[in-house]
Design an enzyme around this catalytic site. Structure first.
Site, mmCIF file in Angstrom:
data_model
loop_
_atom_site.group_PDB
_atom_site.id
_atom_site.type_symbol
_atom_site.label_atom_id
_atom_site.label_comp_id
_atom_site.label_asym_id
_atom_site.label_seq_id
_atom_site.Cartn_x
_atom_site.Cartn_y
_atom_site.Cartn_z
ATOM 1 N N ASP A 113 0.852 -1.190 0.000
ATOM 2 C CA ASP A 113 0.000 0.000 0.000
ATOM 3 C C ASP A 113 0.890 1.243 0.000
ATOM 4 O O ASP A 113 1.918 1.279 0.688
ATOM 5 C CB ASP A 113 -0.872 0.045 1.254
ATOM 6 C CG ASP A 113 -1.935 -1.038 1.290
ATOM 7 O OD1 ASP A 113 -1.923 -1.914 0.410
ATOM 8 O OD2 ASP A 113 -2.767 -1.012 2.222
ATOM 9 N N HIS A 169 5.591 -7.078 -0.331
ATOM 10 C CA HIS A 169 5.401 -8.434 -0.851
ATOM 11 C C HIS A 169 6.093 -8.636 -2.202
ATOM 12 O O HIS A 169 6.427 -7.685 -2.899
ATOM 13 C CB HIS A 169 3.900 -8.712 -1.003
ATOM 14 C CG HIS A 169 3.131 -8.601 0.266
ATOM 15 N ND1 HIS A 169 2.700 -9.694 0.987
ATOM 16 C CD2 HIS A 169 2.710 -7.503 0.967
ATOM 17 C CE1 HIS A 169 2.045 -9.289 2.058
ATOM 18 N NE2 HIS A 169 2.040 -7.958 2.070
ATOM 19 N N SER A 256 8.405 5.083 5.021
ATOM 20 C CA SER A 256 9.432 4.273 4.370
ATOM 21 C C SER A 256 9.192 4.265 2.865
ATOM 22 O O SER A 256 8.148 4.687 2.387
ATOM 23 C CB SER A 256 9.404 2.841 4.909
ATOM 24 O OG SER A 256 9.138 2.810 6.294
#
Length: 298
Positions: A113, A169, A256
């Site tokens: 996301d 991921h 991040s």
């Protein structure tokens, strides 16, 4: 004020920024910049705050944070009372039903996301940080030979703000090599900071690895830490096969960034994302969402 593009509604939205006033003061005032260079960007500062956020006493910060940013915890595996610390909440796992992965094998999916920028036909010595500020890939990973493989390729930059889901991921099945760690500072990756600190990604703590994907070639993955990010956690096992959508790792507290570099003629990014990047806007995406396709050779 940070504007981004919501591709679902095809409208521009204003990002809710955690600690916005403090970030702007730190990166815009002489006193703030002095404090930044002497204290805030140092490892000790981030390590201490990370230590605090791992302690049970930090649980008291969770509820106000959830309320202020209107976060939906119904999609998390744990409920509010089950988190052992603020960091436990911050890198929370989501229920499998919370995110759907685009079923088409040729679809390039988002690794997490966040707010996405996309650059095609890149110049390795002139990568865009923000308008007017650039850096080189060999500076970023300190490996000129590896960097040279991505000449005229594609670069994706996914920025995760503190309110986002903070696990990242694998975008395809394949095998990932071990991560290389590069020590560095802890500047914020907020757009305000990116406009003030030259070659910020090359200054910050970061890790990089090569993912030998089954459908998109050899992908260079770079995770960049930021202010108060105590750790970049790699949860995958090097040299072991992974499936599309498997977790690669997660960040502890802080904003991040993850950068992906693709070789030339491997992928084609969705036009709306490319167009918004050219206009200077990030596009909001969710893990598993289609952001491009595999390049079809003629």
């Amino acid at each position: 004020m940070i504007k981004y593009y919501d591709r679902k509604t095809q409208t521009y939205q204003i990002e809710k920024v955690a600690g916005e006033k403090m970030i702007r003061w730190t990166y815009s005032s002489p006193v703030g910049m002095r404090l930044l260079e002497t204290v805030v960007k140092k490892r000790m500062c981030s390590s201490f705050y990370g230590w605090y956020l791992d302690r049970p006493i930090s649980r008291r910060k969770i509820h106000p944070f959830v309320c202020k940013f209107d976060l939906d915890l119904s999609i998390a595996e744990k409920n509010l009372k089950e988190f052992s610390s603020f960091n436990d909440f911050f890198y929370r796992k989501l229920k499998p039903s919370a995110r759907s992965i685009d079923p088409c094998q040729d679809s390039l999916i988002s690794l997490g996301d966040g707010k996405l920028l996309a650059y095609e036909d890149i110049d390795l010595d002139c990568l865009v940080q923000v308008k007017g500020l650039t850096y080189s890939l060999k500076e970023l990973i300190k490996d000129p030979e590896t960097a040279s493989k991505y000449k005229r390729g594609t670069c994706l930059i996914l920025r995760l703000c503190p309110t986002d889901y903070h696990r990242f991921h694998f975008i395809d099945s394949g095998i990932c090599e071990p991560s290389h760690r590069i020590k560095g500072s802890y500047y914020s990756v907020n757009p305000v900071a990116l406009q003030k600190v030259a070659k910020l990604f090359c200054e910050n703590k970061r890790e990089w690895s090569i993912f030998h994907s089954d459908h998109f070639g050899d992908i260079l993955t770079i995770e960049v830490g930021a202010t108060f990010v105590g750790s970049i956690i790699q949860s995958y096992t090097p040299h072991q096969p992974v499936a599309r959508g498997d977790e690669k790792g997660y960040f502890k507290f802080g904003g991040s960034t993850v950068l992906l570099f693709f070789e030339e003629n491997k992928i084609k990014i969705d036009p709306d994302i490319v167009e918004q990047t050219k206009l200077g806007y990030e596009t909001y995406v969710l893990f598993g969402e289609k952001v491009g396709v595999r390049h079809k050779r003629r």
